[in-house]
Design a protein around this motif. Structure first.
Motif, PDB file in Angstrom:
ATOM      1  N   ALA A   1       0.831  -1.209   0.000  1.00  0.00           N
ATOM      2  CA  ALA A   1       0.000   0.000   0.000  1.00  0.00           C
ATOM      3  C   ALA A   1       0.865   1.259   0.000  1.00  0.00           C
ATOM      4  CB  ALA A   1      -0.940  -0.009   1.208  1.00  0.00           C
ATOM      5  N   LYS A   2       1.871   1.294   0.854  1.00  0.00           N
ATOM      6  CA  LYS A   2       2.765   2.450   0.910  1.00  0.00           C
ATOM      7  C   LYS A   2       3.569   2.560  -0.389  1.00  0.00           C
ATOM      8  CE  LYS A   2       4.061   5.887   3.515  1.00  0.00           C
ATOM      9  NZ  LYS A   2       3.100   6.951   3.861  1.00  0.00           N
ATOM     10  N   GLY A   3       3.870   1.423  -1.011  1.00  0.00           N
ATOM     11  CA  GLY A   3       4.581   1.433  -2.283  1.00  0.00           C
ATOM     12  C   GLY A   3       3.784   2.090  -3.389  1.00  0.00           C
ATOM     13  N   ILE A   4       2.496   1.802  -3.440  1.00  0.00           N
ATOM     14  CA  ILE A   4       1.640   2.418  -4.460  1.00  0.00           C
ATOM     15  C   ILE A   4       1.522   3.915  -4.214  1.00  0.00           C
ATOM     16  CG2 ILE A   4      -0.716   2.477  -5.381  1.00  0.00           C
ATOM     17  CD1 ILE A   4      -0.765  -0.614  -4.816  1.00  0.00           C
ATOM     18  N   GLU A   5       1.367   4.305  -2.964  1.00  0.00           N
ATOM     19  CA  GLU A   5       1.314   5.733  -2.627  1.00  0.00           C
ATOM     20  C   GLU A   5       2.638   6.423  -2.986  1.00  0.00           C
ATOM     21  OE1 GLU A   5       0.432   8.637   1.195  1.00  0.00           O
ATOM     22  OE2 GLU A   5       1.308   6.656   1.561  1.00  0.00           O
ATOM     23  N   THR A   6       3.748   5.777  -2.677  1.00  0.00           N
ATOM     24  CA  THR A   6       5.073   6.329  -2.981  1.00  0.00           C
ATOM     25  C   THR A   6       5.251   6.489  -4.481  1.00  0.00           C
ATOM     26  OG1 THR A   6       5.999   5.386  -0.961  1.00  0.00           O
ATOM     27  CG2 THR A   6       7.559   5.955  -2.711  1.00  0.00           C
ATOM     28  N   CYS A   7       4.839   5.501  -5.240  1.00  0.00           N
ATOM     29  CA  CYS A   7       4.932   5.566  -6.707  1.00  0.00           C
ATOM     30  C   CYS A   7       4.176   6.782  -7.229  1.00  0.00           C
ATOM     31  CB  CYS A   7       4.386   4.277  -7.318  1.00  0.00           C
ATOM     32  SG  CYS A   7       4.357   4.273  -9.115  1.00  0.00           S
ATOM     33  N   ASP A   8       2.959   6.959  -6.771  1.00  0.00           N
ATOM     34  CA  ASP A   8       2.144   8.094  -7.203  1.00  0.00           C
ATOM     35  C   ASP A   8       2.845   9.416  -6.902  1.00  0.00           C
ATOM     36  OD1 ASP A   8      -0.468   9.320  -8.086  1.00  0.00           O
ATOM     37  OD2 ASP A   8      -0.427  10.024  -5.999  1.00  0.00           O
ATOM     38  N   SER A   9       3.374   9.540  -5.701  1.00  0.00           N
ATOM     39  CA  SER A   9       4.061  10.776  -5.310  1.00  0.00           C
ATOM     40  C   SER A   9       5.301  11.019  -6.158  1.00  0.00           C
ATOM     41  CB  SER A   9       4.457  10.717  -3.830  1.00  0.00           C
ATOM     42  OG  SER A   9       3.306  10.656  -3.020  1.00  0.00           O
ATOM     43  N   MET A  10       6.048   9.963  -6.446  1.00  0.00           N
ATOM     44  CA  MET A  10       7.279  10.111  -7.226  1.00  0.00           C
ATOM     45  C   MET A  10       6.995  10.593  -8.641  1.00  0.00           C
ATOM     46  SD  MET A  10       9.334   6.708  -5.966  1.00  0.00           S
ATOM     47  CE  MET A  10      10.799   6.953  -6.989  1.00  0.00           C
ATOM     48  N   ILE A  11       6.021   9.983  -9.302  1.00  0.00           N
ATOM     49  CA  ILE A  11       5.786  10.337 -10.709  1.00  0.00           C
ATOM     50  C   ILE A  11       5.060  11.679 -10.850  1.00  0.00           C
ATOM     51  CG2 ILE A  11       5.968   7.983 -11.553  1.00  0.00           C
ATOM     52  CD1 ILE A  11       2.929   7.807 -11.654  1.00  0.00           C
ATOM     53  N   LYS A  12       4.416  12.143  -9.772  1.00  0.00           N
ATOM     54  CA  LYS A  12       3.799  13.474  -9.790  1.00  0.00           C
ATOM     55  C   LYS A  12       4.816  14.571  -9.485  1.00  0.00           C
ATOM     56  CE  LYS A  12      -0.930  12.247  -8.498  1.00  0.00           C
ATOM     57  NZ  LYS A  12      -1.896  12.209  -7.363  1.00  0.00           N
ATOM     58  N   SER A  13       5.916  14.217  -8.819  1.00  0.00           N
ATOM     59  CA  SER A  13       6.843  15.222  -8.306  1.00  0.00           C
ATOM     60  C   SER A  13       7.863  15.727  -9.317  1.00  0.00           C
ATOM     61  CB  SER A  13       7.590  14.667  -7.097  1.00  0.00           C
ATOM     62  OG  SER A  13       8.505  13.659  -7.501  1.00  0.00           O
ATOM     63  N   ALA A  14       8.106  14.968 -10.382  1.00  0.00           N
ATOM     64  CA  ALA A  14       9.148  15.358 -11.340  1.00  0.00           C
ATOM     65  C   ALA A  14       8.825  14.754 -12.704  1.00  0.00           C
ATOM     66  CB  ALA A  14      10.520  14.872 -10.856  1.00  0.00           C
ATOM     67  N   ASP A  15       9.493  15.268 -13.716  1.00  0.00           N
ATOM     68  CA  ASP A  15       9.295  14.774 -15.081  1.00  0.00           C
ATOM     69  C   ASP A  15      10.100  13.490 -15.281  1.00  0.00           C
ATOM     70  OD1 ASP A  15       8.618  14.526 -17.739  1.00  0.00           O
ATOM     71  OD2 ASP A  15      10.089  16.002 -18.427  1.00  0.00           O
ATOM     72  N   VAL A  16       9.546  12.381 -14.770  1.00  0.00           N
ATOM     73  CA  VAL A  16      10.185  11.074 -14.884  1.00  0.00           C
ATOM     74  C   VAL A  16       9.220  10.100 -15.555  1.00  0.00           C
ATOM     75  CG1 VAL A  16      11.704  11.345 -12.879  1.00  0.00           C
ATOM     76  CG2 VAL A  16       9.414  10.376 -12.565  1.00  0.00           C
ATOM     77  N   GLU A  17       9.788   9.055 -16.099  1.00  0.00           N
ATOM     78  CA  GLU A  17       8.993   7.998 -16.716  1.00  0.00           C
ATOM     79  C   GLU A  17       8.899   6.835 -15.731  1.00  0.00           C
ATOM     80  OE1 GLU A  17       9.219   5.018 -20.601  1.00  0.00           O
ATOM     81  OE2 GLU A  17      10.585   6.721 -20.459  1.00  0.00           O
ATOM     82  N   LEU A  18       7.696   6.332 -15.530  1.00  0.00           N
ATOM     83  CA  LEU A  18       7.519   5.147 -14.698  1.00  0.00           C
ATOM     84  C   LEU A  18       7.887   3.937 -15.544  1.00  0.00           C
ATOM     85  CD1 LEU A  18       6.631   3.787 -12.082  1.00  0.00           C
ATOM     86  CD2 LEU A  18       4.286   3.802 -12.984  1.00  0.00           C
ATOM     87  N   LEU A  19       8.985   3.303 -15.200  1.00  0.00           N
ATOM     88  CA  LEU A  19       9.472   2.166 -15.973  1.00  0.00           C
ATOM     89  C   LEU A  19       8.899   0.854 -15.467  1.00  0.00           C
ATOM     90  CD1 LEU A  19      13.173   3.333 -16.253  1.00  0.00           C
ATOM     91  CD2 LEU A  19      11.374   3.524 -17.983  1.00  0.00           C
ATOM     92  N   ARG A  20       8.698   0.772 -14.151  1.00  0.00           N
ATOM     93  CA  ARG A  20       8.113  -0.438 -13.584  1.00  0.00           C
ATOM     94  C   ARG A  20       7.657  -0.140 -12.169  1.00  0.00           C
ATOM     95  NH1 ARG A  20      10.722  -6.440 -13.216  1.00  0.00           N
ATOM     96  NH2 ARG A  20       8.832  -7.434 -12.509  1.00  0.00           N
ATOM     97  N   ALA A  21       6.486  -0.645 -11.829  1.00  0.00           N
ATOM     98  CA  ALA A  21       5.969  -0.583 -10.466  1.00  0.00           C
ATOM     99  C   ALA A  21       5.220  -1.890 -10.249  1.00  0.00           C
ATOM    100  CB  ALA A  21       5.045   0.613 -10.279  1.00  0.00           C
ATOM    101  N   SER A  22       5.666  -2.675  -9.268  1.00  0.00           N
ATOM    102  CA  SER A  22       5.036  -3.973  -9.076  1.00  0.00           C
ATOM    103  C   SER A  22       5.344  -4.548  -7.705  1.00  0.00           C
ATOM    104  CB  SER A  22       5.522  -4.968 -10.150  1.00  0.00           C
ATOM    105  OG  SER A  22       6.914  -5.185 -10.023  1.00  0.00           O
ATOM    106  N   THR A  23       4.539  -5.517  -7.332  1.00  0.00           N
ATOM    107  CA  THR A  23       4.831  -6.268  -6.122  1.00  0.00           C
ATOM    108  C   THR A  23       6.003  -7.183  -6.414  1.00  0.00           C
ATOM    109  OG1 THR A  23       3.264  -7.991  -6.746  1.00  0.00           O
ATOM    110  CG2 THR A  23       2.449  -6.248  -5.291  1.00  0.00           C
TER     111      THR A  23
END
Length: 179
Positions: free
Chosen positions: A14-36
């Motif tokens: 749960a915290k990982g999904i929240e962290t992912c959202d915050s990271m990709i909203k905070s800077a111009d980065v590409e989400l390459l992978r997010a997974s369990t």
């Protein structure tokens, strides 16, 4: 994608999904992978220019807080790394095979990048924690001396190594099983 890659590993999905959202909203980065990943952890891998990845990583570390397990940032990443992580590498099926196994996903990613920069090898795959107990491993192909050199460099640059092997004359069936 840019020239840098960052990864954050968390002990909470749960915290990982929240962290992912915050990271990709905070800077111009590409989400390459997010997974369990095993055992019940979450991993976020982002890419982009070094400044943007650094900014997103800082936000990710703050949001992850006590759930942060591991992290990495690699500037000037090898062009072979992301295809190997996403299992889209197109490599020749000839020559020797090298395998390096780690207790840590981050260690495997660092080792793969180091190996690709150290010798004329082809990264086949960087397996990141899913269905392998949270471990990571790197497979590569090339001639025996190049693989030996790449493994030696990767072992020196990485932590938590389990074991490495060089298979000099693999049968085609082994290559098929790795692709």
């Amino acid at each position: 994608m840019g020239n840098s890659v960052g990864m954050i590993e968390l002990s909470s999905i749960a915290k990982g999904i929240e962290t992912c959202d915050s990271m990709i909203k905070s800077a111009d980065v590409e989400l390459l992978r997010a997974s369990t990943i095993c055992p019940g952890k979450y991993m976020v891998i982002i890419g982009g220019d070094t400044g943007s990845v650094e900014a997103a990583m800082k936000v990710g570390e703050e949001v992850a807080a006590q759930f942060l397990v591991d992290k990495l940032l690699i500037a000037n990443v090898s062009e072979q790394l992301m295809p190997a992580i996403s299992s889209t590498s197109q490599v020749p099926t000839e020559g020797a095979i090298g395998v390096i196994e780690f207790y840590s996903v981050a260690s495997a990613i660092v080792a793969a990048d180091t190996a690709a920069k150290a010798a004329a090898i082809n990264l086949i795959e960087v397996r990141t924690g899913f269905a392998i107990g949270g471990k990571g491993f790197v497979t590569m192909s090339g001639d025996v001396s190049a693989i030996t050199e790449a493994i030696k460099a990767a072992e020196a640059a990485s932590e938590l190594m389990v074991h490495s092997v060089v298979i000099p004359r693999p049968l085609d069936k082994l290559y098929e099983s790795l692709m």
